[in-house]
Design an enzyme around this catalytic site. Structure first.
Site, short mmCIF file in Angstrom:
data_model
loop_
_atom_site.label_atom_id
_atom_site.label_comp_id
_atom_site.label_asym_id
_atom_site.label_seq_id
_atom_site.Cartn_x
_atom_site.Cartn_y
_atom_site.Cartn_z
N CYS A 128 0.82 -1.22 0.00
CA CYS A 128 0.00 0.00 0.00
C CYS A 128 0.84 1.26 0.00
CB CYS A 128 -0.86 0.04 1.25
SG CYS A 128 -1.73 -1.47 1.57
N ASN A 313 -5.08 3.31 -0.26
CA ASN A 313 -4.58 2.39 -1.30
C ASN A 313 -5.77 1.93 -2.17
OD1 ASN A 313 -5.82 0.90 0.71
ND2 ASN A 313 -4.61 -0.90 0.25
N CYS A 315 -7.68 -0.67 -2.64
CA CYS A 315 -8.89 -1.36 -2.14
C CYS A 315 -9.52 -0.67 -0.95
CB CYS A 315 -8.57 -2.81 -1.85
SG CYS A 315 -7.82 -3.64 -3.27
N GLU A 317 -8.55 -0.01 2.22
CA GLU A 317 -8.38 -0.37 3.63
C GLU A 317 -7.29 0.41 4.34
OE1 GLU A 317 -7.65 -2.25 1.08
OE2 GLU A 317 -5.85 -3.47 1.38
P1 ADP Z 1 -2.98 -10.05 -1.55
O1 ADP Z 1 -4.00 -11.10 -1.20
O2 ADP Z 1 -2.37 -10.31 -2.90
O3 ADP Z 1 -1.92 -9.86 -0.51
P2 ADP Z 1 -5.07 -8.05 -1.23
O4 ADP Z 1 -6.18 -8.52 -2.11
O5 ADP Z 1 -5.21 -8.27 0.23
O6 ADP Z 1 -3.69 -8.65 -1.76
O7 ADP Z 1 -4.86 -6.50 -1.47
C1 ADP Z 1 -4.12 -5.73 -0.55
C2 ADP Z 1 -3.60 -4.50 -1.19
O8 ADP Z 1 -2.58 -4.87 -2.11
C3 ADP Z 1 -4.58 -3.72 -2.03
O9 ADP Z 1 -5.41 -2.88 -1.33
C4 ADP Z 1 -3.62 -2.96 -2.92
O10 ADP Z 1 -3.04 -1.88 -2.23
C5 ADP Z 1 -2.59 -4.00 -3.21
N1 ADP Z 1 -2.95 -4.76 -4.41
C6 ADP Z 1 -3.79 -5.79 -4.53
N2 ADP Z 1 -3.88 -6.23 -5.80
C7 ADP Z 1 -3.05 -5.45 -6.51
C8 ADP Z 1 -2.67 -5.39 -7.87
N3 ADP Z 1 -3.16 -6.19 -8.79
N4 ADP Z 1 -1.79 -4.44 -8.21
C9 ADP Z 1 -1.27 -3.61 -7.31
N5 ADP Z 1 -1.59 -3.62 -6.02
C10 ADP Z 1 -2.46 -4.52 -5.61
#
Ligand code: ADP
Length: 649
Positions: A128, A313, A315, A317
């Site tokens: 993030c 960020n 999503c 959160e």
């Molecule tokens: P993960 O399960 O891959 O760790 P999350 O779905 O929990 O990821 O997302 C957490 C944060 O990671 C998001 O809010 C965003 O900041 C970043 N993120 C998620 N997907 C992407 C993506 N495709 N590209 C860039 N950042 C991402």
């Protein structure tokens, strides 16, 4: 103590599905694309060793460092705790593989130092980021470049476009007219589309605009023709309503709202209700825009007087100040509820959960040191305030196991207590770490020395357990936390879109979207083979009554609500996102948000048949609750919805 529950899960190998994802995206490869890893064990060891190497900054006692590595390894190997994807992709990457192959007994202090000293730009570990925008051409294109560097290594970026002057404002240097924030969003979108996400994922960004910016209608309309993958498709968009209660009053009084900008002579007066109606209409169509309440974020952020948060960020959160970054990690509560009485302040297992949280917090604090930051300014801000985001995943599966319907008062009490427990113990851990390692450098300027509590909490009246958590929390923030705090914030609940699959659990705090689905895999001969999945907790509950016909029917429908042969008690518990009324999604977000210092990723799912008025009712209710933002999604409103049940394919 630590080992009792972890041992059980260390024995369990990731599912086929999880291994497929690991192969696809997480196992390290060499320059020619050959796999350097083939097991979850190797990945767990790589992450644990890379992150534990940060402890060389605090001690030269090799046993202490190994002890940290061992705890991190057990947490990850058991999949009870997983860090965000960039940590799994990038820890140990491009380093000497031999250092990661050694047994822990043979690893020396020099090895840990070598790992720490050999970090390169490829070892970017955070998910993030928020970067600043400035109202000048060179600053905007600097931001494009900075964002590109972050996205290249798998991080998500948010920006506040409000600082850009509105479309049609004069530009002193050229005598021309500004093209406005939305035109620049398209530049960022194009940049994002051209970036290879470290070979692992596509880019994701968040754009924020204040509700009183003169271009707010263009902003709200900027994704209205989106069908899922065509317009500003690398952006989520959110309107910042600083003070939701004041805005609600304005709506009730049918008040006027002046749209203006400090760098422009453009001024417009509109009806606040027209703005609300447009947001709602477009959200009904495509899910965008969401709302963001940055005033509330700042109210509960200990450094808001100096470095207010300006965006989140992608999503939603993790609110951050400009150049802020945060690394996330999530505890799978579905695994833990089998053996632990979570949320109960009088439970015998409480110290075990506390220990898991302590090591998870220590891991995330170590990530701040072992991380390589894409920009010097981000490194400075991240180390001055030390944001970390410990959260949970597997809530929906945990509720199935506890036989509590997600949309019930009882479940909401559990959610509140569980989040209170997480918030309390993660803050206690941050205070413990501060005693050993020092406070975050901005601590004295923060609100903590004055007894500040970084989240709203629920009423003591709700029940005795909530009251007990509230008391502990008050005592902590009025006592030790006034002197010691290692991290400005400690809690964030991420979507866990990928890592929940690695953990074979439900994602974040969301209900399961489907109880079953069909996924197509390509076999060695190149044929597409259907693989059906049914939630294993449901399978176990139905037991020997699960006939082939019933299986087929569940796969066909994705939900069990309209299957006559399944008893009502089971139907009540095994609800999916679409079975849950939108207001219950909202209330779940409300109780969980009440104990989070950052925020949570939550979508308020609405049925396809919902009207614009239904969406408006949710938008209005959101202004009243303990929320920091709102995202809704009406089923079927985008053509490229990510998951669909088999019957809809
Ligand atoms: P993960 O399960 O891959 O760790 P999350 O779905 O929990 O990821 O997302 C957490 C944060 O990671 C998001 O809010 C965003 O900041 C970043 N993120 C998620 N997907 C992407 C993506 N495709 N590209 C860039 N950042 C991402």
């Amino acid at each position: 103590m630590f080992m009792r529950v972890l041992n059980k899960w260390i024995q369990k190998e990731p599912s086929k599905n999880a291994i497929t994802i690991l192969k696809d995206r997480y196992f390290l490869k060499d320059g020619e694309g050959n796999y350097l890893e083939s097991t979850w064990d190797e990945v767990s060891k790589r992450i644990a060793r890379h992150v534990a190497a940060a402890e060389v900054n605090y001690t030269s006692d090799i046993e202490e460092i190994k002890n940290a590595e061992e705890h991190f390894y057990q947490l990850i190997k058991s999949r009870i705790f997983l860090p965000n994807s960039p940590t799994i992709f990038n820890a140990g990457k491009t380093m000497d593989r031999q250092l990661f192959k050694k047994d822990i007994e043979e690893t020396t202090l020099e090895d840990y130092k070598t790992i720490f000293d050999s970090r390169t730009k490829h070892n970017m570990l955070s998910a993030c980021f928020v970067i600043p925008m400035d109202d000048s051409m060179s600053a905007i294109f600097d931001a494009v470049k900075n964002a590109a560097l972050i996205m290249k290594y798998g991080g998500g970026v948010g920006y506040d476009f409000s600082v850009l002057r509105p479309k049609g404002s004069s530009i002193a240097g050229t005598g021309g007219k500004s093209s406005g924030p939305i035109s620049f969003m398209h530049v960022f979108n194009t940049a994002a589309s051209t970036i290879e996400q470290g070979g692992a994922r596509r880019a994701a960004q968040m754009a924020v605009l204040r509700y009183d910016h003169p271009d707010v209608f263009d902003f709200i309309n900027s994704k209205k023709d989106n069908k899922g993958n065509n317009v500003l498709n690398y952006f989520n968009i959110s309107v910042n309503i600083d003070n939701p209660k004041e805005f609600k009053k304005m709506l009730e009084e049918n008040g006027d709202l002046t749209l203006e900008h400090p760098a422009s002579s453009i001024r417009k007066t509109i009806k606040a209700n027209d703005l609300m109606n447009k947001m709602v209409e477009n959200a009904w169509k495509t899910g965008d825009p969401g709302m963001l309440f940055l005033g509330r974020h700042n109210q509960y952020y200990a450094m808001s007087e100096h470095t207010p948060v300006t965006a989140t960020n992608p999503c939603g959160e993790e609110p951050l100040p400009p150049f802020g970054s945060c690394n996330l990690g999530s505890i799978d509560v579905a695994k833990l509820v089998e053996d632990m009485d979570l949320g109960n302040p009088n439970s015998d297992d409480i110290s075990e959960f506390q220990e898991i949280i302590y090591w998870a917090v220590r891991f995330l604090d170590d990530v701040i040191e072992s991380n390589i930051y894409p920009l010097k300014e981000i490194e400075e801000m991240s180390k001055k305030q030390r944001f970390i985001g410990l959260g949970i995943m597997g809530l929906a599966d945990a509720l199935y196991k506890k036989e509590l319907p997600y949309n019930s008062e009882q479940a909401r009490k559990f959610m509140a207590k569980l989040t209170a427990e997480l918030a309390y113990f993660s803050h206690v851990a941050s205070t413990e770490l501060a005693k050993e390692r020092g406070n975050f450098p901005d601590f004295q300027r923060s609100k903590y020395p004055h007894g500040f509590i970084p989240f709203p909490m629920l009423d003591d009246e709700i029940d005795e357990d909530i009251k007990a958590w509230n008391e502990k929390i008050r005592q902590h923030f009025q006592g030790e936390a006034t002197k010691y705090k290692r991290n400005v914030q400690t809690n964030t609940i991420a979507p866990t879109g990928s890592i929940s699959n690695l953990a074979d659990t439900s994602s974040g705090i969301e209900p399961n979207f489907l109880l079953s689905y069909v996924r197509y895999m390509t076999n060695k001969e190149g044929d597409r083979v259907p693989l059906s999945y049914i939630n294993p907790i449901l399978m176990e509950k139905i037991g020997t009554n699960m006939t082939e016909e019933l299986k087929a029917e569940i796969i066909e429908k994705g939900s069990i609500q309209n299957i006559d042969s399944i008893p009502n008690e089971i139907k009540k518990i095994f609800v999916t996102s679409m079975d849950i009324p939108p207001k219950d999604h909202l209330l779940a977000q409300h109780v969980i948000q009440s104990y989070l210092d950052a925020s949570c990723s939550k979508t308020i799912n609405m049925p396809k048949s919902s009207t614009i008025e239904d969406v408006k009712a949710i938008y209005l209710q959101a202004l009243e609750l303990n929320l920091k933002g709102l995202t809704i999604y009406r089923d079927g409103s985008l053509e490229t919805q990510v998951l669909t049940s088999a019957s809809k394919e």
